[in-house]
Design an enzyme around this catalytic site. Structure first.
Site, PDB file in Angstrom:
ATOM      1  N   SER A  54      12.669  13.461  -4.344  1.00  0.00           N
ATOM      2  CA  SER A  54      11.384  12.954  -3.873  1.00  0.00           C
ATOM      3  C   SER A  54      11.270  11.442  -4.061  1.00  0.00           C
ATOM      4  CB  SER A  54      10.261  13.695  -4.592  1.00  0.00           C
ATOM      5  OG  SER A  54       9.009  13.424  -4.024  1.00  0.00           O
ATOM      6  N   ASP A 107       7.231   9.126   0.983  1.00  0.00           N
ATOM      7  CA  ASP A 107       8.165   9.108  -0.139  1.00  0.00           C
ATOM      8  C   ASP A 107       9.527   9.597   0.351  1.00  0.00           C
ATOM      9  OD1 ASP A 107       7.342  11.734   0.220  1.00  0.00           O
ATOM     10  OD2 ASP A 107       7.369  12.230  -1.903  1.00  0.00           O
TER      11      ASP A 107
END
Length: 449
Positions: free
Chosen positions: A101, A242
């Site tokens: 992530s 992200d």
């Protein structure tokens, strides 16, 4: 107590336990064994982000899955929510994402979705953990490790892009100037093609991943970057994702960052006006600002708070049949559209609201009064229950007493890093910072790394 899975799967430095070859192989074998209820040879779909370690991790976990009796298909570099969508659409036994992530390139992780497209509940992760440890104790290590992941079928990426377009039908960005920061991550593989068909002026940044530049001074961890770019280009709106594009943050035309709280506010108002907001309810987290709660209350919308982590937000949403939820960090959940947070989907929904309303992003959230808020991260040696430390608990209690009715105190461990997070919200910035530092120092003295 979970030992491997955090709030968003398994995450660590790539190549170090629990992301060493042996453990990754055991994860694959354990998953294959747990999924045998889906048939003699369950099939899983695999996706990954752009880190240089993602390829070899995908190869090793596929080796464990196949040796455990499962079949694997690959969507290649693709977003986390895309894997969730594809797992559900095609009825795969599960979906696996190799990604860390928003973490730096040295880290990586393994996220698992069920065949229904939802993140696994805690009790399922615990069963898989037990199986992983049994595999580590008993399994024979392969003579050599796979170095090539499964062949990529690009049709899966096309299917996901088609889903996004269908989710917000008729969206045209003609007349809008939009800046997109793809964080040199998974969005880089999809956003250029997706937005090329929507019209408007699209300025793409950080779309050249090299394996090590994911999230590096870009993306949702650095929203001020897209905000500055938006203002510099005199664009209407900026969007930043992200590394695995399961969340998005925004910037208005003046270069101000717009976080998940503000996005929940404008989405809730739009959905209520269209009679789509079931129960006039929004599910946020303990980290969402008191200002959001106050703004929603003015519109007669109730706000519930879940534990931090989009999976916990979704669990509460499903219990209360809520139609909207999310996190300040930009995970926004639209269960009538998707089973998990999706940054690209959120971007399309917000752009659609801007177009239909005829208002700017800043105008849509102009009345959101944000209470001063500070978050202090304290690196810790281990995540022992804070209740074991009298000094820490006494300091927290003193802050809560003083701020009663005029602020909030939230102290929790990060689900993905060795950090304790101290969040203080108060009308007085001086008192806020005073209490945050006192609690942080108490934690450092007892648990600091």
């Amino acid at each position: 107590m979970r030992k491997l899975f955090g709030t968003d799967g398994i995450r660590a430095v790539a190549g170090e336990a629990p992301l060493d070859h042996k453990t990754i192989y055991a994860v694959g074998a354990a998953l294959a064994h747990q999924l045998k209820t889906h048939g003699d040879r369950p099939t899983l779909i695999l996706g990954m982000d752009t880190r240089e370690s993602s390829t070899w991790i995908a190869a090793v976990i596929a080796q464990g899955l196949q040796d455990g009796g499962a079949a694997v298909v690959s969507a290649g570099v693709i977003t986390t929510p895309a894997v969730a969508y594809l797992a559900r659409k095609h009825g795969f036994a599960a979906g696996i994402v190799i990604s860390a992530s928003h973490n730096p390139w040295q880290d990586n992780g393994i996220k698992v979705f069920g065949g229904d497209g939802y993140k696994l509940p805690d009790e399922t992760e615990l069963r898989i953990e037990d199986e992983i440890f049994r595999q580590l104790e008993s399994a024979t290590t392969p003579a050599e490790w796979n170095t090539e992941p499964p062949a990529v079928d690009l049709q899966y990426r096309t299917e996901y892009e088609d889903f996004l377009r269908a989710a917000v039908p008729g969206l045209s960005l003609d007349g809008l100037h939009v800046v997109l920061d793809c964080a040199n991550g998974a969005a880089s593989a999809i956003a250029p093609e997706l937005f090329a068909h929507l019209g408007g002026t699209i300025h793409l940044t950080h779309t050249s991943p090299d394996g090590r530049n994911i999230n590096a001074n870009c993306g949702a961890l650095h929203p001020s970057i897209v905000a500055a770019e938006t203002a510099s280009l005199k664009a209407d709106i900026g969007v930043t994702f992200d590394g695995d594009a399961d969340r998005a943050l925004f910037a208005d035309a003046e270069g101000r960052v717009v976080n998940g709280d503000a996005i929940m506010l404008l989405a809730a108002r739009d959905m209520k006006a269209r009679e789509l907001l079931a129960g006039n309810m929004v599910v946020a987290t303990t980290m969402s600002n008191m200002g959001l709660e106050a703004a929603l209350r003015r519109d007669e919308i109730k706000m519930l708070r879940a534990a931090v982590g989009d999976k916990y937000v979704l669990e509460m949403m499903r219990r209360h049949d809520a139609a909207l939820g999310g996190e300040q960090s930009g995970h926004i959940l639209f269960p009538h559209l998707a089973t998990t947070g999706d940054g690209l989907l959120t971007a399309l929904v917000v752009l659609d609201i801007v177009r239909r309303s005829g208002m700017s992003l800043a105008e849509l959230i102009a009345d959101l009064k944000v209470f001063p808020q500070v978050i202090v991260n304290v690196r810790v040696k281990e995540k022992k229950p804070l209740e074991q430390f009298v000094t820490v608990m006494d300091t927290i209690s003193a802050a809560e007493r003083e701020l009663d009715g005029n602020g909030r105190v939230v102290v929790r461990y990060s689900g993905t890093e060795a950090l304790a997070r101290v969040m203080i919200e108060a009308e007085s910035e001086e008192r806020m910072r005073h209490h945050a530092e006192r609690i942080a120092e108490a934690i450092r003295s007892e648990l600091g790394a």
